[in-house]
Design an enzyme around this catalytic site. Structure first.
Site, PDB file in Angstrom:
ATOM      1  CG  ASP A  25      -2.102   0.937   1.069  1.00 51.51           C
ATOM      2  OD1 ASP A  25      -2.447   1.283  -0.075  1.00 51.51           O
ATOM      3  OD2 ASP A  25      -2.671   1.335   2.101  1.00 51.51           O
ATOM      4  CG  HIS A  42      -0.573   2.033  -9.203  1.00 53.85           C
ATOM      5  ND1 HIS A  42      -0.709   1.642  -7.897  1.00 53.85           N
ATOM      6  CD2 HIS A  42      -1.687   2.757  -9.487  1.00 53.85           C
ATOM      7  CE1 HIS A  42      -1.856   2.106  -7.405  1.00 53.85           C
ATOM      8  NE2 HIS A  42      -2.462   2.795  -8.348  1.00 53.85           N
ATOM      9  CG  LEU A 136       9.649 -16.589  -3.678  1.00 52.94           C
ATOM     10  CD1 LEU A 136       9.523 -16.862  -2.186  1.00 52.94           C
ATOM     11  CD2 LEU A 136      10.121 -15.153  -3.907  1.00 52.94           C
TER      12      LEU A 136
HETATM   13  C1  IPE Z   1      -5.388  -2.804  -0.209  1.00 58.93           C
HETATM   14  O1  IPE Z   1      -5.086  -1.457  -0.325  1.00 58.93           O
HETATM   15  C2  IPE Z   1      -5.398  -3.452  -1.565  1.00 58.93           C
HETATM   16  C3  IPE Z   1      -4.102  -3.614  -2.207  1.00 58.93           C
HETATM   17  C4  IPE Z   1      -2.937  -3.273  -1.707  1.00 58.93           C
HETATM   18  C5  IPE Z   1      -4.153  -4.271  -3.496  1.00 58.93           C
HETATM   19  P1  IPE Z   1      -6.237  -0.378  -0.439  1.00 58.93           P
HETATM   20  O2  IPE Z   1      -5.547   0.946  -0.563  1.00 58.93           O
HETATM   21  O3  IPE Z   1      -7.198  -0.720  -1.523  1.00 58.93           O
HETATM   22  O4  IPE Z   1      -6.977  -0.517   0.954  1.00 58.93           O
HETATM   23  P2  IPE Z   1      -7.900   0.504   1.739  1.00 58.93           P
HETATM   24  O5  IPE Z   1      -8.956   0.992   0.773  1.00 58.93           O
HETATM   25  O6  IPE Z   1      -7.027   1.645   2.199  1.00 58.93           O
HETATM   26  O7  IPE Z   1      -8.451  -0.270   2.891  1.00 58.93           O
HETATM   27  C1  IPE Z   2      -1.759   0.145  -3.255  1.00 59.50           C
HETATM   28  O1  IPE Z   2      -1.483   1.497  -3.316  1.00 59.50           O
HETATM   29  C2  IPE Z   2      -1.821  -0.472  -4.619  1.00 59.50           C
HETATM   30  C3  IPE Z   2      -3.170  -0.866  -5.046  1.00 59.50           C
HETATM   31  C4  IPE Z   2      -4.240  -0.818  -4.302  1.00 59.50           C
HETATM   32  C5  IPE Z   2      -3.275  -1.367  -6.388  1.00 59.50           C
HETATM   33  P1  IPE Z   2      -2.650   2.550  -3.304  1.00 59.50           P
HETATM   34  O2  IPE Z   2      -3.029   2.875  -4.703  1.00 59.50           O
HETATM   35  O3  IPE Z   2      -3.775   2.110  -2.447  1.00 59.50           O
HETATM   36  O4  IPE Z   2      -1.921   3.812  -2.663  1.00 59.50           O
HETATM   37  P2  IPE Z   2      -2.525   4.830  -1.620  1.00 59.50           P
HETATM   38  O5  IPE Z   2      -2.991   4.035  -0.445  1.00 59.50           O
HETATM   39  O6  IPE Z   2      -3.652   5.558  -2.293  1.00 59.50           O
HETATM   40  O7  IPE Z   2      -1.379   5.732  -1.300  1.00 59.50           O
HETATM   41 MG    MG Z   3      -4.190   2.333  -0.491  1.00 63.28          MG
END
Ligand code: IPE
Ligand code: IPE
Ligand code: MG
Length: 254
Positions: A25, A42, A136
């Protein structure tokens, strides 16, 4: 002579988790801090994935499971969702050969019926091309949700003819998406949020949880070491009593 930094530690190195699960995240916030669109984060996040796969291999981890797209991430703007889908195609064409050459076995967990044919084919190719590898095992959780997993496991158990009387935790586990892997030992979430967000609900019953403010694109070998050090310092009890302290440190009885 300098130590060979590529030397593999023994697979059973003490304190090294067999199965690491990561909620990757913070990509969006990482990009926003650079005044860039979220997809930029990303893209960097994908480079981090490749780096962490290499680092887990070097440390003797057997299973790495990464949360790449949740059942709920469809709620994001169309542009971001299509950017993420496109990154799957870019990632497979850019990194598959290298990962396969390093012995990585790729598996994908999640509902593939909802993704495009091209994305489905890319995942099928990644699995097919690495199926005989013995290094892995990297499971990419894509269009994955822990609740989806429990429901699909129940459906498959019923389809297999399992009756209510026959349904046990073991039987259900064997129908879960990660039936081939032991439950995660270490659950890592980057990006500062302290929640599970529907990842591996069934499988993390006894995982050690580790949360860091580090945003996923910044996660590196040193951050992985910190997570592993925290893991190595935990006492896993699985409901049993704490290990007895050494006799010499026991207070003398009155
Ligand atoms: C969780 O992150 C999903 C992934 C890392 C793929 P999110 O950014 O979607 O989670 P929330 O919305 O903060 O709970
Ligand atoms: C996690 O990073 C990756 C995915 C959910 C695909 P986020 O896109 O949720 O990044 P933040 O949480 O908005 O910074
Ligand atoms: Mg996120």
């Amino acid at each position: 002579m300098a130590a060979d930094s590529t030397a593999l530690p023994p697979a059973s190195a003490a304190g090294v988790p067999r199965h690491v699960a990561i909620v990757m995240d913070g990509n969006g916030r990482w990009a926003r801090r650079r005044f860039m669109p979220r997809i930029f984060g990303h893209k960097y996040g994908m480079e981090t994935v490749v780096r962490v796969i290499d680092e887990c291999t070097r440390r003797g981890v057997e299973f790495l499971t990464i949360y790449a797209f949740s059942s709920e991430n469809w709620k994001r703007p169309d542009e971001e969702v299509s950017g993420l889908m496109n990154l799957v195609l870019v990632g497979v064409s850019k990194y598959l050969a290298r990962l396969a050459g390093n012995g990585v076995r790729i598996r994908v967990a999640g509902d593939r019926s909802a993704v495009s044919d091209r994305v489905r084919q890319a995942w099928n190719e990644a699995e097919e091309c690495t199926r005989d590898n013995t290094g892995l095992t990297v499971t990419v959780a894509f269009n994955y949700g822990g609740r989806w997993d429990i429901v699909q496991a129940c459906k498959r158990a019923i389809a297999d003819g399992v009756t209510a009387d026959q349904l046990t935790e073991g039987v259900l586990s064997r129908h879960m998406a990660l039936a081939y892997a032991p439950d995660p030992d270490l659950f890592i979430r980057t990006g500062g949020e302290v929640r599970v967000s529907n990842f591996l609900l069934w499988q993390i019953a006894y995982a050690e949880l580790y949360f860091t403010d580090c945003l996923w694109p910044d996660f590196d070998a040193a951050e992985l070491d910190k997570a592993f050090a925290a893991y190595a310092s935990r006492e896993r009890r699985f409901g049993a009593v704490p290990a007895a302290a050494p006799a010499s440190s026991q207070p003398a009885s009155a």
